[in-house]
Design a protein around this motif. Structure first.
Motif, mmCIF file in Angstrom:
data_model
loop_
_atom_site.group_PDB
_atom_site.id
_atom_site.type_symbol
_atom_site.label_atom_id
_atom_site.label_comp_id
_atom_site.label_asym_id
_atom_site.label_seq_id
_atom_site.Cartn_x
_atom_site.Cartn_y
_atom_site.Cartn_z
ATOM 1 N N LYS A 264 0.870 -1.177 0.000
ATOM 2 C CA LYS A 264 0.000 0.000 0.000
ATOM 3 C C LYS A 264 0.908 1.228 0.000
ATOM 4 O O LYS A 264 1.825 1.340 0.808
ATOM 5 C CB LYS A 264 -0.888 0.005 1.247
ATOM 6 C CG LYS A 264 -1.744 1.258 1.391
ATOM 7 C CD LYS A 264 -2.526 1.215 2.705
ATOM 8 C CE LYS A 264 -3.372 2.466 2.895
ATOM 9 N NZ LYS A 264 -4.107 2.440 4.190
ATOM 10 N N GLU A 266 1.075 5.427 0.114
ATOM 11 C CA GLU A 266 0.358 6.646 0.471
ATOM 12 C C GLU A 266 1.218 7.872 0.163
ATOM 13 O O GLU A 266 2.449 7.812 0.204
ATOM 14 C CB GLU A 266 -0.017 6.633 1.956
ATOM 15 C CG GLU A 266 -0.997 5.532 2.334
ATOM 16 C CD GLU A 266 -1.235 5.485 3.829
ATOM 17 O OE1 GLU A 266 -2.244 6.060 4.294
ATOM 18 O OE2 GLU A 266 -0.395 4.889 4.536
ATOM 19 N N ARG A 267 0.530 9.004 -0.118
ATOM 20 C CA ARG A 267 1.239 10.237 -0.492
ATOM 21 C C ARG A 267 0.655 11.417 0.284
ATOM 22 O O ARG A 267 -0.545 11.478 0.545
ATOM 23 C CB ARG A 267 1.088 10.466 -1.998
ATOM 24 C CG ARG A 267 1.812 11.690 -2.530
ATOM 25 C CD ARG A 267 1.657 11.781 -4.040
ATOM 26 N NE ARG A 267 0.275 12.089 -4.423
ATOM 27 C CZ ARG A 267 -0.187 11.989 -5.674
ATOM 28 N NH1 ARG A 267 0.625 11.562 -6.647
ATOM 29 N NH2 ARG A 267 -1.427 12.290 -5.955
ATOM 30 N N SER A 268 1.530 12.341 0.608
ATOM 31 C CA SER A 268 1.110 13.562 1.303
ATOM 32 C C SER A 268 1.725 14.764 0.599
ATOM 33 O O SER A 268 2.883 14.715 0.153
ATOM 34 C CB SER A 268 1.571 13.526 2.765
ATOM 35 O OG SER A 268 1.319 14.762 3.415
ATOM 36 N N TRP A 275 -2.815 12.328 4.633
ATOM 37 C CA TRP A 275 -2.375 11.346 3.649
ATOM 38 C C TRP A 275 -3.534 10.921 2.764
ATOM 39 O O TRP A 275 -4.689 10.879 3.191
ATOM 40 C CB TRP A 275 -1.828 10.091 4.356
ATOM 41 C CG TRP A 275 -0.586 10.341 5.147
ATOM 42 C CD1 TRP A 275 -0.513 10.721 6.453
ATOM 43 C CD2 TRP A 275 0.750 10.254 4.666
ATOM 44 N NE1 TRP A 275 0.800 10.869 6.822
ATOM 45 C CE2 TRP A 275 1.605 10.587 5.756
ATOM 46 C CE3 TRP A 275 1.331 9.918 3.440
ATOM 47 C CZ2 TRP A 275 2.985 10.587 5.647
ATOM 48 C CZ3 TRP A 275 2.702 9.931 3.324
ATOM 49 C CH2 TRP A 275 3.522 10.265 4.415
ATOM 50 N N SER A 276 -3.185 10.604 1.528
ATOM 51 C CA SER A 276 -4.158 10.010 0.605
ATOM 52 C C SER A 276 -3.551 8.720 0.068
ATOM 53 O O SER A 276 -2.331 8.597 -0.076
ATOM 54 C CB SER A 276 -4.483 10.958 -0.548
ATOM 55 O OG SER A 276 -3.306 11.262 -1.296
ATOM 56 N N THR A 277 -4.403 7.747 -0.193
ATOM 57 C CA THR A 277 -3.923 6.461 -0.707
ATOM 58 C C THR A 277 -3.666 6.571 -2.194
ATOM 59 O O THR A 277 -4.578 6.814 -2.982
ATOM 60 C CB THR A 277 -4.944 5.350 -0.425
ATOM 61 O OG1 THR A 277 -5.127 5.239 0.989
ATOM 62 C CG2 THR A 277 -4.467 4.021 -0.984
ATOM 63 N N TYR A 302 6.034 10.345 1.006
ATOM 64 C CA TYR A 302 5.469 9.013 0.788
ATOM 65 C C TYR A 302 5.714 8.105 1.993
ATOM 66 O O TYR A 302 6.655 8.300 2.769
ATOM 67 C CB TYR A 302 6.122 8.361 -0.446
ATOM 68 C CG TYR A 302 5.892 9.115 -1.722
ATOM 69 C CD1 TYR A 302 4.815 8.827 -2.547
ATOM 70 C CD2 TYR A 302 6.763 10.128 -2.111
ATOM 71 C CE1 TYR A 302 4.608 9.531 -3.726
ATOM 72 C CE2 TYR A 302 6.560 10.848 -3.289
ATOM 73 C CZ TYR A 302 5.480 10.541 -4.088
ATOM 74 O OH TYR A 302 5.264 11.253 -5.249
#
Length: 419
Positions: A264, A266-268, A275-277, A302
């Motif tokens: 998985k 995730e990025r910010s 955070w968003s997936t 990330y």
């Protein structure tokens, strides 16, 4: 005068009476034979009691042995242990007895003319022993770190109350054993905690009483459950272009006992506050990923989690990268106006996106064949002015123009044409 003769019949009768009397004495207790004295009974183990006594005395008494009787109900009923020892020894060992049981004894003197009345009685109780093994041991995995044990108390406590249990554990199938600290007292259930996941443990249990520790039970085994993986390590983020960042990481050191099936990601865009997936599950075990379609000169952060059949791990440590500057977007609103028979004036609007770097000039191109071929009129104006005058032109000639913005990254895309 001669004495009278005794009739033969009388002699035979007397002899027969004496023989019958002797026979009676040989088959019943008689007061003519004294019993032994000072009988003592001493327990020497859990299964043996030793007897000793003093031989009877009497003029002409010839002892041929001793009859020994035993009672298990305090003397209410008796059984013959030995009809005759066949010797004059005044000791006897009674073996093969049940532990923690009281036995009562009495002894008769055996002679040729009969058996005496019994001696006084003597009693002793065999010692207690260590308990028999517990039965029905069962081991059940409760979680990834705990195994529960249950068993049945020994059928024989050895004659002394059970005071606890010794629990042993093996990690090599029973070749070697280590004793656990039993905090469960006399309970017949206990839990072994703090165990590593997906590991098989084998157990055995022994009962304890005041005498000691009994033999161990049969063994029972269980394997702790799998868990989610540990986090990936070594996450790195590097900008590949103004719109792409490449990620790489190392697979978890512990897959939780179940194969990794994906990651998985995730990025910010606010340094890790929210955070968003980016990818819920990559669906493969590759440890690289490229994030594309990004905005230039923007910092992205990330984090990555590993996935197995149990679930998703905790997130890795974070890694950040900033996309580099890009060439500007095209200028807009280009117009070309004939100012005279030899001059055309150009105006345009600066690019909406300078690519993350200030506009330093404009490239101006001109075509005299309607845009089929182009020549560079000005390679770089060297300023941010959004106007230009093209002079020294031939009258009654159509000219087409297009403009590109320039920054430190390079020359951007072309504007639309104007004629």
């Amino acid at each position: 005068m001669r004495g009278k003769r005794v009739p033969v019949v009388i002699v035979i009768f007397i002899s027969l009476a004496m023989l019958l009397s002797a026979t009676q004495y040989a088959h019943a207790d008689t007061g003519l034979v004294p019993p032994p004295t000072n009988l003592t009974a001493t327990a020497v183990s859990s299964s043996e009691i030793d007897l000793s006594w003093t031989a009877p005395t009497g003029v002409g008494l010839v002892v041929s042995g001793y009859e020994i009787e035993r009672s298990t109900n305090g003397g209410l009923t008796w059984s013959v242990l030995v009809a005759s020892t066949g010797s004059t020894a005044t000791t006897y060992s009674d073996t093969g007895l049940a532990h923690t049981t009281t036995f009562t004894y009495r002894v008769h003197t055996v002679t040729a003319i009969g058996t005496s009345f019994p001696s006084d009685t003597a009693s002793a109780t065999t010692f207690a022993v260590a308990p028999s093994p517990p039965t029905g041991l069962v081991a059940t995995a409760v979680s990834s770190s705990q195994i529960g044990l249950t068993w049945t108390a020994p059928t024989d406590n050895g004659g002394s109350a059970i005071t606890g249990y010794k629990i042993e554990r093996s990690t090599d199938g029973g070749t070697t054993w280590s004793a656990l600290v039993n905090t469960c007292g006399t309970s017949t259930s206990c839990s072994d905690t703090g165990l590593p996941h997906t590991t098989t443990f084998t157990y055995r249990v022994s009962a304890i009483n005041s005498v000691g520790t009994g033999s161990p039970s049969t063994t029972a085994s269980a394997a702790t459950l799998a868990v989610a993986p540990s986090p990936p390590t070594g996450l790195a983020a590097s900008a590949s272009s103004s719109s792409q960042i490449s990620l790489s990481w190392t697979a978890p050191t512990d897959n939780g006992g179940s194969a990794i099936t994906g990651y998985k990601i995730e990025r910010s865009t606010d340094g890790g506050t929210t955070w968003s997936t980016l990818v819920a599950n990559t669906g493969n075990t590759a440890t690289t990923y490229s994030d594309t379609g990004l905005t230039h000169t923007t910092t992205y952060t990330y984090r990555v989690s590993a996935i197995n059949s149990i679930g998703t791990s905790s997130a890795s440590s974070v890694a950040s990268a900033t996309t580099p500057i890009a060439a500007p977007s095209p200028p807009t609103g280009l117009t070309a106006t004939a100012a005279s028979s030899s001059q055309v004036s150009l105006t345009w609007t600066a690019p909406a996106d300078n690519g993350g770097s200030a506009i330093t000039g404009y490239k101006i191109e001109r075509s005299t064949d309607g845009g089929t071929t182009w020549t560079t009129l000005v390679a770089n104006t060297g300023n941010t002015a959004a106007t230009y005058s093209d002079t020294g032109l031939t009258r009654a000639t159509a000219y087409s123009y297009r403009v590109s913005a320039i920054n430190s990254a390079g020359t951007g895309s072309l504007s639309i044409t104007a004629s």
